[in-house]
Motif scaffolding. Structure first.
Motif, PDB file in Angstrom:
ATOM      1  N   ASN A  75      39.158  12.285  44.155  1.00 42.20           N
ATOM      2  CA  ASN A  75      38.302  11.859  45.260  1.00 42.20           C
ATOM      3  C   ASN A  75      37.111  12.814  45.366  1.00 42.20           C
ATOM      4  O   ASN A  75      37.206  13.883  45.985  1.00 42.20           O
ATOM      5  CB  ASN A  75      39.089  11.821  46.572  1.00 42.20           C
ATOM      6  N   LYS A  76      36.017  12.402  44.772  1.00 43.49           N
ATOM      7  CA  LYS A  76      34.829  13.263  44.706  1.00 43.49           C
ATOM      8  C   LYS A  76      34.276  13.612  46.088  1.00 43.49           C
ATOM      9  O   LYS A  76      33.881  14.746  46.334  1.00 43.49           O
ATOM     10  CB  LYS A  76      33.756  12.555  43.871  1.00 43.49           C
ATOM     11  N   LEU A  77      34.279  12.642  47.011  1.00 44.65           N
ATOM     12  CA  LEU A  77      33.716  12.877  48.342  1.00 44.65           C
ATOM     13  C   LEU A  77      34.525  13.931  49.104  1.00 44.65           C
ATOM     14  O   LEU A  77      33.949  14.829  49.735  1.00 44.65           O
ATOM     15  CB  LEU A  77      33.648  11.575  49.141  1.00 44.65           C
ATOM     16  N   VAL A  78      35.847  13.864  49.041  1.00 48.93           N
ATOM     17  CA  VAL A  78      36.694  14.863  49.711  1.00 48.93           C
ATOM     18  C   VAL A  78      36.402  16.246  49.144  1.00 48.93           C
ATOM     19  O   VAL A  78      36.241  17.214  49.898  1.00 48.93           O
ATOM     20  CB  VAL A  78      38.194  14.511  49.571  1.00 48.93           C
ATOM     21  N   ARG A  79      36.294  16.340  47.832  1.00 48.24           N
ATOM     22  CA  ARG A  79      36.048  17.648  47.214  1.00 48.24           C
ATOM     23  C   ARG A  79      34.650  18.177  47.557  1.00 48.24           C
ATOM     24  O   ARG A  79      34.479  19.376  47.779  1.00 48.24           O
ATOM     25  CB  ARG A  79      36.257  17.550  45.710  1.00 48.24           C
ATOM     26  N   GLU A  80      33.664  17.293  47.631  1.00 48.51           N
ATOM     27  CA  GLU A  80      32.321  17.728  48.030  1.00 48.51           C
ATOM     28  C   GLU A  80      32.316  18.230  49.473  1.00 48.51           C
ATOM     29  O   GLU A  80      31.702  19.260  49.776  1.00 48.51           O
ATOM     30  CB  GLU A  80      31.324  16.571  47.876  1.00 48.51           C
ATOM     31  N   LEU A  81      32.992  17.514  50.358  1.00 47.77           N
ATOM     32  CA  LEU A  81      33.075  17.949  51.755  1.00 47.77           C
ATOM     33  C   LEU A  81      33.823  19.276  51.870  1.00 47.77           C
ATOM     34  O   LEU A  81      33.449  20.136  52.675  1.00 47.77           O
ATOM     35  CB  LEU A  81      33.741  16.871  52.611  1.00 47.77           C
ATOM     36  N   GLN A  87      31.150  26.561  52.125  1.00 46.43           N
ATOM     37  CA  GLN A  87      29.825  27.181  52.207  1.00 46.43           C
ATOM     38  C   GLN A  87      29.433  27.430  53.663  1.00 46.43           C
ATOM     39  O   GLN A  87      28.844  28.457  53.987  1.00 46.43           O
ATOM     40  CB  GLN A  87      28.778  26.299  51.523  1.00 46.43           C
ATOM     41  N   GLN A  88      29.760  26.478  54.521  1.00 47.40           N
ATOM     42  CA  GLN A  88      29.379  26.595  55.931  1.00 47.40           C
ATOM     43  C   GLN A  88      30.223  27.619  56.689  1.00 47.40           C
ATOM     44  O   GLN A  88      29.874  27.980  57.814  1.00 47.40           O
ATOM     45  CB  GLN A  88      29.474  25.229  56.610  1.00 47.40           C
ATOM     46  N   THR A  89      31.309  28.073  56.108  1.00 48.63           N
ATOM     47  CA  THR A  89      32.108  29.120  56.763  1.00 48.63           C
ATOM     48  C   THR A  89      31.710  30.521  56.306  1.00 48.63           C
ATOM     49  O   THR A  89      32.303  31.497  56.754  1.00 48.63           O
ATOM     50  CB  THR A  89      33.626  28.903  56.510  1.00 48.63           C
ATOM     51  N   MET A  90      30.717  30.593  55.439  1.00 47.89           N
ATOM     52  CA  MET A  90      30.203  31.900  55.033  1.00 47.89           C
ATOM     53  C   MET A  90      29.469  32.524  56.216  1.00 47.89           C
ATOM     54  O   MET A  90      28.938  31.811  57.070  1.00 47.89           O
ATOM     55  CB  MET A  90      29.260  31.769  53.833  1.00 47.89           C
ATOM     56  N   PRO A  91      29.445  33.853  56.294  1.00 47.68           N
ATOM     57  CA  PRO A  91      28.871  34.531  57.474  1.00 47.68           C
ATOM     58  C   PRO A  91      27.477  34.073  57.881  1.00 47.68           C
ATOM     59  O   PRO A  91      27.188  33.955  59.073  1.00 47.68           O
ATOM     60  CB  PRO A  91      28.862  36.005  57.058  1.00 47.68           C
ATOM     61  N   ASP A  92      26.617  33.768  56.920  1.00 51.16           N
ATOM     62  CA  ASP A  92      25.242  33.401  57.285  1.00 51.16           C
ATOM     63  C   ASP A  92      25.137  32.005  57.909  1.00 51.16           C
ATOM     64  O   ASP A  92      24.180  31.719  58.620  1.00 51.16           O
ATOM     65  CB  ASP A  92      24.303  33.514  56.075  1.00 51.16           C
ATOM     66  N   THR A  96      26.341  28.486  62.980  1.00 50.44           N
ATOM     67  CA  THR A  96      25.760  27.171  63.251  1.00 50.44           C
ATOM     68  C   THR A  96      26.833  26.153  63.658  1.00 50.44           C
ATOM     69  O   THR A  96      26.504  25.105  64.195  1.00 50.44           O
ATOM     70  CB  THR A  96      25.035  26.615  62.010  1.00 50.44           C
ATOM     71  N   LYS A  97      28.077  26.468  63.365  1.00 57.60           N
ATOM     72  CA  LYS A  97      29.235  25.623  63.680  1.00 57.60           C
ATOM     73  C   LYS A  97      29.194  24.264  62.977  1.00 57.60           C
ATOM     74  O   LYS A  97      29.902  23.340  63.348  1.00 57.60           O
ATOM     75  CB  LYS A  97      29.404  25.452  65.181  1.00 57.60           C
ATOM     76  N   GLN A  98      28.379  24.145  61.944  1.00 58.86           N
ATOM     77  CA  GLN A  98      28.329  22.910  61.157  1.00 58.86           C
ATOM     78  C   GLN A  98      29.652  22.650  60.452  1.00 58.86           C
ATOM     79  O   GLN A  98      30.001  21.503  60.189  1.00 58.86           O
ATOM     80  CB  GLN A  98      27.213  22.984  60.114  1.00 58.86           C
ATOM     81  N   HIS A  99      30.366  23.726  60.146  1.00 56.83           N
ATOM     82  CA  HIS A  99      31.626  23.589  59.421  1.00 56.83           C
ATOM     83  C   HIS A  99      32.648  22.744  60.180  1.00 56.83           C
ATOM     84  O   HIS A  99      33.495  22.091  59.570  1.00 56.83           O
ATOM     85  CB  HIS A  99      32.209  24.969  59.103  1.00 56.83           C
ATOM     86  N   MET A 141      38.997  27.560  66.404  1.00 59.70           N
ATOM     87  CA  MET A 141      37.778  26.752  66.319  1.00 59.70           C
ATOM     88  C   MET A 141      37.363  26.296  67.708  1.00 59.70           C
ATOM     89  O   MET A 141      38.199  25.817  68.473  1.00 59.70           O
ATOM     90  CB  MET A 141      38.027  25.517  65.454  1.00 59.70           C
ATOM     91  N   PRO A 142      36.105  26.436  68.043  1.00 59.81           N
ATOM     92  CA  PRO A 142      35.656  25.968  69.359  1.00 59.81           C
ATOM     93  C   PRO A 142      35.851  24.457  69.456  1.00 59.81           C
ATOM     94  O   PRO A 142      35.624  23.742  68.500  1.00 59.81           O
ATOM     95  CB  PRO A 142      34.180  26.352  69.401  1.00 59.81           C
ATOM     96  N   GLN A 143      36.268  24.013  70.625  1.00 55.78           N
ATOM     97  CA  GLN A 143      36.531  22.588  70.813  1.00 55.78           C
ATOM     98  C   GLN A 143      35.294  21.915  71.401  1.00 55.78           C
ATOM     99  O   GLN A 143      34.730  22.373  72.370  1.00 55.78           O
ATOM    100  CB  GLN A 143      37.719  22.398  71.736  1.00 55.78           C
ATOM    101  N   LYS A 144      34.917  20.822  70.747  1.00 57.32           N
ATOM    102  CA  LYS A 144      33.818  20.022  71.253  1.00 57.32           C
ATOM    103  C   LYS A 144      34.415  18.804  71.915  1.00 57.32           C
ATOM    104  O   LYS A 144      35.468  18.320  71.518  1.00 57.32           O
ATOM    105  CB  LYS A 144      32.929  19.564  70.102  1.00 57.32           C
ATOM    106  N   GLN A 145      33.750  18.338  72.926  1.00 57.13           N
ATOM    107  CA  GLN A 145      34.183  17.092  73.543  1.00 57.13           C
ATOM    108  C   GLN A 145      33.990  15.989  72.528  1.00 57.13           C
ATOM    109  O   GLN A 145      32.932  15.911  71.888  1.00 57.13           O
ATOM    110  CB  GLN A 145      33.385  16.803  74.814  1.00 57.13           C
ATOM    111  N   PRO A 146      34.983  15.123  72.320  1.00 54.24           N
ATOM    112  CA  PRO A 146      34.837  14.058  71.341  1.00 54.24           C
ATOM    113  C   PRO A 146      33.683  13.140  71.720  1.00 54.24           C
ATOM    114  O   PRO A 146      33.515  12.787  72.875  1.00 54.24           O
ATOM    115  CB  PRO A 146      36.154  13.299  71.416  1.00 54.24           C
ATOM    116  N   SER A 147      32.884  12.820  70.718  1.00 57.00           N
ATOM    117  CA  SER A 147      31.785  11.892  70.953  1.00 57.00           C
ATOM    118  C   SER A 147      32.232  10.503  70.553  1.00 57.00           C
ATOM    119  O   SER A 147      33.097  10.347  69.702  1.00 57.00           O
ATOM    120  CB  SER A 147      30.563  12.313  70.150  1.00 57.00           C
ATOM    121  N   ALA A 148      31.671   9.517  71.177  1.00 53.89           N
ATOM    122  CA  ALA A 148      32.045   8.134  70.862  1.00 53.89           C
ATOM    123  C   ALA A 148      31.506   7.778  69.487  1.00 53.89           C
ATOM    124  O   ALA A 148      30.368   8.063  69.158  1.00 53.89           O
ATOM    125  CB  ALA A 148      31.480   7.185  71.909  1.00 53.89           C
TER     126      ALA A 148
END
Length: 149
Positions: A75-81, A87-92, A96-99, A141-148
């Motif tokens: 599953n290429k998409l799962v591996r890419e994500l 990468q998004q969990t790296m210190p820099d 941004t919390k994109q991870h 992990m900080p919890q975000k309110q679920p968005s619709a």
């Protein structure tokens, strides 16, 4: 018994039985491997779902993430994500919390791959996470309110 009778009544049935056994064994082996891989995929998804609100504080969570590449190799998409998440969990980029959103999207794609096509991204984001967990997991992990969705 003539040679034709011998071929017709003995050799052909023996060859057919042997060929049937070989084909049956090969099909059973492939089916068993496929079922085992699907079971492993569901186990990894289950671990990641269990700890999705606590993040990398649990060794099971880390181990599950480290096995995604091999178990979801098809599953290429799962591996890419997964690698985007890494990468998004790296210190820099971590601040941004994109991870967090990338992780939820990865879980969603894993769920689809496992056949959970009625599970929505909204349901994956929405987890039971009492504030009491902060005692056990102060860096969760900080919890975000679920968005619709």
């Amino acid at each position: 018994m003539t040679n034709e009778d011998l071929v017709e009544k003995v050799i052909i049935p023996i060859c057919a039985a042997f060929a049937g056994a070989i084909v049956g064994a090969i099909l059973a082996f492939k089916y068993q491997n496929k079922m085992e891989l699907n079971r492993e995929k569901r186990q990894i998804l289950q671990v990641l779902m269990m700890y999705r609100n606590v993040g990398a504080n649990e060794l099971d969570f880390i181990n599950a993430l480290n096995t995604v590449d091999i178990v979801y190799h098809d599953n290429k998409l799962v591996r890419e994500l997964l690698h985007t998440f890494f990468q998004q969990t790296m210190p820099d980029l971590f601040s941004t919390k994109q991870h967090i959103e990338t992780f939820y999207k990865m879980l969603y794609q894993m769920a689809i791959d496992c056949g959970y096509d009625k599970l929505s991204l909204h349901e994956i984001r929405d987890s039971y996470s009492p504030e009491l967990l902060d005692i056990h997991y102060p860096n969760r992990m900080p919890q975000k309110q679920p968005s619709a969705s």
